[in-house]
Design an enzyme around this catalytic site. Structure first.
Site, PDB file in Angstrom:
ATOM      1  N   ARG A 106       0.875  -1.184   0.000  1.00 31.88           N
ATOM      2  CA  ARG A 106       0.000   0.000   0.000  1.00 31.88           C
ATOM      3  C   ARG A 106       0.900   1.218   0.000  1.00 31.88           C
ATOM      4  O   ARG A 106       1.669   1.424   0.952  1.00 31.88           O
ATOM      5  CB  ARG A 106      -0.932  -0.003   1.210  1.00 31.88           C
ATOM      6  CG  ARG A 106      -1.618   1.323   1.416  1.00 31.88           C
ATOM      7  CD  ARG A 106      -2.766   1.264   2.376  1.00 31.88           C
ATOM      8  NE  ARG A 106      -3.909   0.581   1.785  1.00 31.88           N
ATOM      9  CZ  ARG A 106      -5.137   0.603   2.296  1.00 31.88           C
ATOM     10  NH1 ARG A 106      -5.374   1.272   3.404  1.00 31.88           N
ATOM     11  NH2 ARG A 106      -6.126  -0.025   1.708  1.00 31.88           N
TER      12      ARG A 106
ATOM     13  N   HIS B  48      -6.959   0.984  -6.715  1.00 30.00           N
ATOM     14  CA  HIS B  48      -7.219   0.064  -5.594  1.00 30.00           C
ATOM     15  C   HIS B  48      -7.851  -1.210  -6.186  1.00 30.00           C
ATOM     16  O   HIS B  48      -9.044  -1.484  -5.981  1.00 30.00           O
ATOM     17  CB  HIS B  48      -8.148   0.740  -4.587  1.00 30.00           C
ATOM     18  CG  HIS B  48      -8.165   0.097  -3.233  1.00 30.00           C
ATOM     19  ND1 HIS B  48      -7.449  -1.058  -2.946  1.00 30.00           N
ATOM     20  CD2 HIS B  48      -8.821   0.425  -2.085  1.00 30.00           C
ATOM     21  CE1 HIS B  48      -7.669  -1.385  -1.685  1.00 30.00           C
ATOM     22  NE2 HIS B  48      -8.486  -0.516  -1.139  1.00 30.00           N
TER      23      HIS B  48
ATOM     24  N   GLN C  72      -9.868  -3.824  -4.041  1.00 28.72           N
ATOM     25  CA  GLN C  72     -11.196  -3.339  -3.671  1.00 28.72           C
ATOM     26  C   GLN C  72     -12.186  -3.617  -4.809  1.00 28.72           C
ATOM     27  O   GLN C  72     -13.290  -4.118  -4.586  1.00 28.72           O
ATOM     28  CB  GLN C  72     -11.130  -1.832  -3.380  1.00 28.72           C
ATOM     29  CG  GLN C  72     -12.436  -1.246  -2.903  1.00 28.72           C
ATOM     30  CD  GLN C  72     -12.863  -1.786  -1.543  1.00 28.72           C
ATOM     31  OE1 GLN C  72     -12.079  -1.794  -0.611  1.00 28.72           O
ATOM     32  NE2 GLN C  72     -14.099  -2.246  -1.422  1.00 28.72           N
TER      33      GLN C  72
ATOM     34  N   ASP D 131     -17.278   7.167  -2.035  1.00 30.37           N
ATOM     35  CA  ASP D 131     -16.063   7.020  -1.223  1.00 30.37           C
ATOM     36  C   ASP D 131     -15.745   8.397  -0.631  1.00 30.37           C
ATOM     37  O   ASP D 131     -16.343   9.413  -1.024  1.00 30.37           O
ATOM     38  CB  ASP D 131     -14.903   6.509  -2.116  1.00 30.37           C
ATOM     39  CG  ASP D 131     -13.621   6.239  -1.332  1.00 30.37           C
ATOM     40  OD1 ASP D 131     -13.694   6.114  -0.085  1.00 30.37           O
ATOM     41  OD2 ASP D 131     -12.543   6.162  -1.956  1.00 30.37           O
TER      42      ASP D 131
ATOM     43  N   CYS E 267     -16.316   1.643  -0.065  1.00 27.71           N
ATOM     44  CA  CYS E 267     -15.194   0.759   0.265  1.00 27.71           C
ATOM     45  C   CYS E 267     -14.835   0.794   1.743  1.00 27.71           C
ATOM     46  O   CYS E 267     -14.173  -0.120   2.234  1.00 27.71           O
ATOM     47  CB  CYS E 267     -13.986   1.155  -0.573  1.00 27.71           C
ATOM     48  SG  CYS E 267     -13.469   2.854  -0.283  1.00 27.71           S
TER      49      CYS E 267
ATOM     50  N   ARG F 243     -13.640  -8.695   0.447  1.00 28.43           N
ATOM     51  CA  ARG F 243     -12.197  -8.457   0.252  1.00 28.43           C
ATOM     52  C   ARG F 243     -11.437  -9.738   0.593  1.00 28.43           C
ATOM     53  O   ARG F 243     -10.497 -10.128  -0.100  1.00 28.43           O
ATOM     54  CB  ARG F 243     -11.715  -7.312   1.155  1.00 28.43           C
ATOM     55  CG  ARG F 243     -12.215  -5.925   0.773  1.00 28.43           C
ATOM     56  CD  ARG F 243     -11.550  -5.434  -0.497  1.00 28.43           C
ATOM     57  NE  ARG F 243     -10.092  -5.377  -0.374  1.00 28.43           N
ATOM     58  CZ  ARG F 243      -9.398  -4.398   0.205  1.00 28.43           C
ATOM     59  NH1 ARG F 243     -10.035  -3.346   0.691  1.00 28.43           N
ATOM     60  NH2 ARG F 243      -8.076  -4.427   0.262  1.00 28.43           N
TER      61      ARG F 243
HETATM   62  N1   CP Z   1     -11.282  -0.363   1.885  1.00 27.71           N
HETATM   63  C1   CP Z   1     -10.026  -0.451   2.377  1.00 27.71           C
HETATM   64  O1   CP Z   1      -9.048  -0.661   1.651  1.00 27.71           O
HETATM   65  O2   CP Z   1      -9.938  -0.307   3.718  1.00 27.71           O
HETATM   66  P1   CP Z   1      -8.590  -0.088   4.564  1.00 27.71           P
HETATM   67  O3   CP Z   1      -8.044   1.239   4.159  1.00 27.71           O
HETATM   68  O4   CP Z   1      -9.027  -0.136   5.994  1.00 27.71           O
HETATM   69  O5   CP Z   1      -7.637  -1.186   4.221  1.00 27.71           O
HETATM   70  N1  NVA Z   2      -9.947   6.732  -1.505  1.00 24.61           N
HETATM   71  C1  NVA Z   2      -9.611   6.257  -0.173  1.00 24.61           C
HETATM   72  C2  NVA Z   2      -9.798   4.789  -0.096  1.00 24.61           C
HETATM   73  C3  NVA Z   2      -9.498   4.155   1.241  1.00 24.61           C
HETATM   74  C4  NVA Z   2      -9.663   2.665   1.236  1.00 24.61           C
HETATM   75  C5  NVA Z   2      -8.185   6.650   0.168  1.00 24.61           C
HETATM   76  O1  NVA Z   2      -7.311   6.504  -0.692  1.00 24.61           O
HETATM   77  O2  NVA Z   2      -7.959   7.116   1.283  1.00 24.61           O
END
Ligand code: CP
Ligand code: NVA
Length: 315
Positions: free
Chosen positions: A114, A141, A144, A232, A272, A300
């Protein structure tokens, strides 16, 4: 012919973006995820699939779902997950992504990362000799989107021909959904304020996959005929310095019961998570009969277990 097959088998496969995954490959993940989910509910164990294998979980940003679902997924497949938080590796600060990829490849069988800049996960994938999975970058992502497609497929019994309307910021989650919809035959519509819109580079990939993105600035008109209304956060991780401006810009784009009443009566509401209730959606909408947000979170796990079995299994 035999040599070609061997070469293909020896090549490691990454999931950096859905842009380089075919419709057939995505369906393979979804079908296997569905089977793993059903068998898990029936008490069937799968702890032989990745026995003796380790997945590194490399994080530059916080997480609940991604961290826990990958860790539990590896455990259920008989392998191990190793959490490496932002303060441990300091990717790109203490060490280059290239060196991190080369070192981790000597220890583990796969890397989930990440990151902030998408180029960092691309670089990890370029240099690692083991599969690299994008667990969210500033641009995409994909995990997701896989869990979300599984959720929609389970609820609607099909994907092709459905209309997904994303209300809000055309961010990483939206970008991966655009690609997933293009590959799997869903119509994608975006409702966002004037001055916002999908990035041209993402649109080109969507068009290359045979899809298109319709952009509207009126959320009420946009959700008409929607099978799925998706939203989101307005401020993604890393955008804290522009938070106040974005909140002002997105005022009027909150998904509430009134907005949902303009979509199909049996529309799904998706997010998400994490959610900011009162901003991109109301608590009432998130707890309404339309909402499948916690099914998404569960899926997920199943989608990623399928992905891990396909990328790290065998050998
Ligand atoms: N939706 C998602 O990726 O959640 P987290 O940021 O908690 O991993
Ligand atoms: N768009 C959000 C998604 C989190 C899972 C972010 O990047 O913070």
């Amino acid at each position: 012919m035999i040599i070609e097959e061997v070469t293909v088998k020896l090549q490691k496969r990454d999931l950096v973006s859905l842009a380089d995954w075919s419709r057939e490959e995505i369906w393979e993940v979804l079908e296997l995820a569905k089977r793993l989910k059903e068998e898990r509910k029936a008490g069937i164990r799968h702890d032989h699939v990745l026995r003796g294998k380790t997945l590194a979980l490399l994080f530059q940003k916080p997480s609940l779902r991604t961290r826990v679902s990958f860790a539990v997924g590896m455990e259920e497949l008989g392998g191990k997950a190793l959490y490496l938080g932002p303060d441990e590796v300091k990717l790109g600060v203490r060490e280059t992504a290239e060196d991190v990829a080369l070192v981790l490849s000597r220890y583990v069988h796969g890397i989930m990362a990440r990151v902030f800049e998408h180029a960092v996960v691309e670089e990890l994938a370029r240099f690692a000799t083991v599969p690299v999975i994008n667990g969210l970058s500033d641009t995409y992502h994909p995990c997701q989107a896989l869990g979300d497609m599984l959720t929609i497929w389970e609820r609607k019994r099909r994907l092709e021909g459905l209309t997904l309307v994303f209300v809000g910021d055309p961010n990483n989650v939206a970008n991966s959904l655009m690609l997933a919809c293009a590959k799997l035959g869903l119509r994608f519509r975006l409702a966002c304020p004037q001055g916002y819109g999908p990035r041209e580079e993402v649109l080109e990939l969507v068009r290359a996959a045979g899809g298109e993105v319709e952009v509207l600035h009126d959320p009420r008109a946009a959700v008409e005929g929607a099978d799925v209304v998706y939203t989101d956060v307005w401020v993604s991780m890393g955008e804290e310095s522009i938070a106040e401006k974005k909140k002002r810009d997105f005022a009027g784009f909150t998904v509430d019961m009134e907005l949902l009443s303009n979509a199909k009566p049996d529309s799904l509401l998706m997010h998400c998570l994490p959610a900011h209730y009162g901003e991109e959606l109301t608590y009432e909408a998130a707890r309404s009969k339309h909402s499948v947000i916690f099914e998404q979170a569960e899926n997920r796990l199943h989608a990623q277990k399928a992905l891990l079995a396909l990328l790290l299994g065998g050998g």
